[in-house]
Design a protein around this motif. Structure first.
Motif, PDB file in Angstrom:
ATOM      1  N   ASN A  63       0.823  -1.214   0.000  1.00 54.57           N
ATOM      2  CA  ASN A  63       0.000   0.000   0.000  1.00 54.57           C
ATOM      3  C   ASN A  63       0.854   1.260   0.000  1.00 54.57           C
ATOM      4  N   ASP A  65       3.884   1.487  -1.346  1.00 50.48           N
ATOM      5  CA  ASP A  65       4.436   1.599  -2.700  1.00 50.48           C
ATOM      6  C   ASP A  65       3.439   2.217  -3.667  1.00 50.48           C
ATOM      7  N   LEU A  66       2.169   1.896  -3.471  1.00 49.30           N
ATOM      8  CA  LEU A  66       1.122   2.355  -4.389  1.00 49.30           C
ATOM      9  C   LEU A  66       0.538   3.703  -3.981  1.00 49.30           C
ATOM     10  N   TYR A 245      -1.655  -4.177  -6.473  1.00 54.19           N
ATOM     11  CA  TYR A 245      -1.507  -4.530  -5.054  1.00 54.19           C
ATOM     12  C   TYR A 245      -1.274  -6.019  -4.854  1.00 54.19           C
TER      13      TYR A 245
END
Length: 470
Positions: A63, A65-66, A245
């Motif tokens: 999460n 990273d995104l 994800y």
């Protein structure tokens, strides 16, 4: 000013007062009040807590990273997850191991503990869910229906090696005894009746082999648990999880655990399928059955000491009777028998719970998890106890074993190829009726010359029989 002893938390059902020194919250407390079933908390298996920490950390990393999880909050969550992984918060996992809700109570117990630990790390009071929320942040991009089974499978992967190690060691102990007893001639038996001679070493070698076989079965079934449904969210469609994800979360889980985790090819199927649990349970039942059979044999072979087989001596572990002086019972094989009975019963539970799945979810996973954890732990401990307190200390009664061979009717079988079945049967019958030995009757009737008879009935040949012609 005295520090507050409690805090108020709420969910959509209302408010509850929570002790201020605990890290869990309102949903965990509701579960504690609802499920007073076994009084055994989920923390009974610490590897499950570790696995929950791994799953929540992998999810948080993905999460972050995104861009779904803010950096400062995410970093605090990662540190809180590390505390869970290290076992520092095991005492905060308090919901009953057997629970309704498909594991939601377990998942929320983890979410609340991690949220409040993360709040503490950032210097905030517990319960400040406006800053870090159990659902919005810790459970971000997840559902119980993918986080819980992924943690369950991860926990099994962490636990199974404990049993394989214990079984490998037990098999090795039997193998050592097989070497020690390789020159002890004894009677083999079928249907509890005399059969033909063998060595005690061969008998113990077979015990070693049968246990080693199931070590391989465990290694095979373990492969099924590398496949997880993390990213499936509620039913496998991935609702509420951002693009990318799923792959990121599973990759991070693999890195954190050093296990070759991979995503299921069909997340819809993976979210309700419990076939891997059934297969593991079946292997554990098979192990239990074999261990129980071996323990039955040990009890028979050591029976007596004056009025039984008395071929082996088990270590004397404790007095065996409150009324009969000097009696010593085979308590270690007995307790392993009882472990086996418990495992066999739990296998039935796992089977029925797996069959009870409906549509897109099997809500019975908590009892499957509880029983598999107990089965694995009991079998592991049973193997360790059997090895250390029984097998290592077994001794052979060599003279008794030889006495039973020489007095047996079963050795007449070795004469079949020379004098035929009918003549051998007649000798066996007369030996039984008169109490005379097979050796003497065969010689007296002139059915075989003495030199050949002595060769056939020699210890060397009875241990490693060769085929004789007329």
């Amino acid at each position: 000013m005295a520090e507050k002893q409690t805090r108020i938390e709420h969910d959509f059902l209302g408010e509850m007062e929570i002790p201020n020194d605990v890290y869990y919250g309102v949903q965990t407390l509701r579960a504690v009040e609802n499920f007073r079933i076994t009084d055994i908390p989920i923390s009974i298996e610490p590897k499950m807590m570790k696995a929950l920490g791994y799953v929540k950390k992998a999810a948080a990393m993905a999460n972050m990273d995104l861009g779904v999880l803010p950096g400062e909050i995410g970093d605090a969550i990662l540190k809180a997850c590390d505390a869970v992984i290290a076992g520092e918060l095991d005492g905060q996992f308090v919901v009953d191991a057997v629970q309704g809700g498909a594991g939601t109570s377990t998942n929320m117990n983890a979410n609340e503990v991690i949220a409040n630990k993360a709040l503490e790390i950032l210097g905030h009071e517990k319960g400040r869910y406006d800053i870090i929320h159990p659902n919005n942040h810790i459970n971000c991009s997840q559902s119980t229906n993918d986080a819980y089974p992924t943690a369950f499978r991860t926990a099994l992967l962490l636990i199974i090696p404990k049993l394989t190690d214990a079984m490998t060691s037990l098999s090795g102990a039997f193998r050592e005894k097989a070497g020690e007893f390789s020159d002890v001639l004894k009677m083999g038996r079928t249907q509890l009746q005399d059969a033909v001679p063998m060595t005690l070493g061969q008998e113990f070698g077979a015990f070693a082999t049968t246990i080693a076989e199931d070590v391989e079965r465990l290694k095979t079934v373990k492969e099924l648990f590398y496949e997880v449904n993390l990213g499936a969210t509620a039913i496998g469609t991935g609702i509420n999880a951002p693009s990318g994800y799923r792959a990121l979360a599973v990759d991070y889980l693999a890195q954190l655990t050093s296990l070759p985790m991979k995503s299921s090819a069909d997340l819809i199927e993976a979210t309700w399928d419990t076939g891997a649990y059934v297969q593991l349970s079946g292997v554990l039942r098979r192990i239990a059955v074999k261990l129980s059979k071996i323990c039955n044999d040990l009890r028979l072979l050591s029976s007596g000491p004056r009025a039984g087989f008395n071929e082996i001596n088990l270590p004397k572990m404790q007095p065996g009777s409150s009324i009969m002086p000097g009696k010593v019972n085979p308590v270690i094989p007995e307790v392993v028998n009882q472990i086996a009975f418990k495992v066999i019963g739990m296998d039935v539970t796992v089977t029925l719970a797996s069959e009870a799945g409906q549509l897109q979810l099997n809500v019975m996973e908590p009892v499957i998890a509880f029983d598999l954890f107990v089965m694995l732990e009991m079998l592991q401990r049973g193997c360790r106890v059997l090895e250390s307190k029984c097998i290592r200390g077994i001794t052979a009664n060599r003279e008794r074993c030889m006495e039973l061979v020489l007095g047996s009717i079963g050795i007449v079988t070795a004469l079949n190829p020379i004098i035929g079945y009918e003549a051998s049967a007649a000798i066996a019958k007369e030996a039984l009726e008169t109490g005379r030995s097979v050796h003497d009757l065969a010689l007296e009737k002139g059915l075989i010359d003495k030199e050949k008879l002595e060769e056939i009935f020699s210890v060397k040949n009875l241990m490693n029989p060769k085929f004789f012609r007329k």
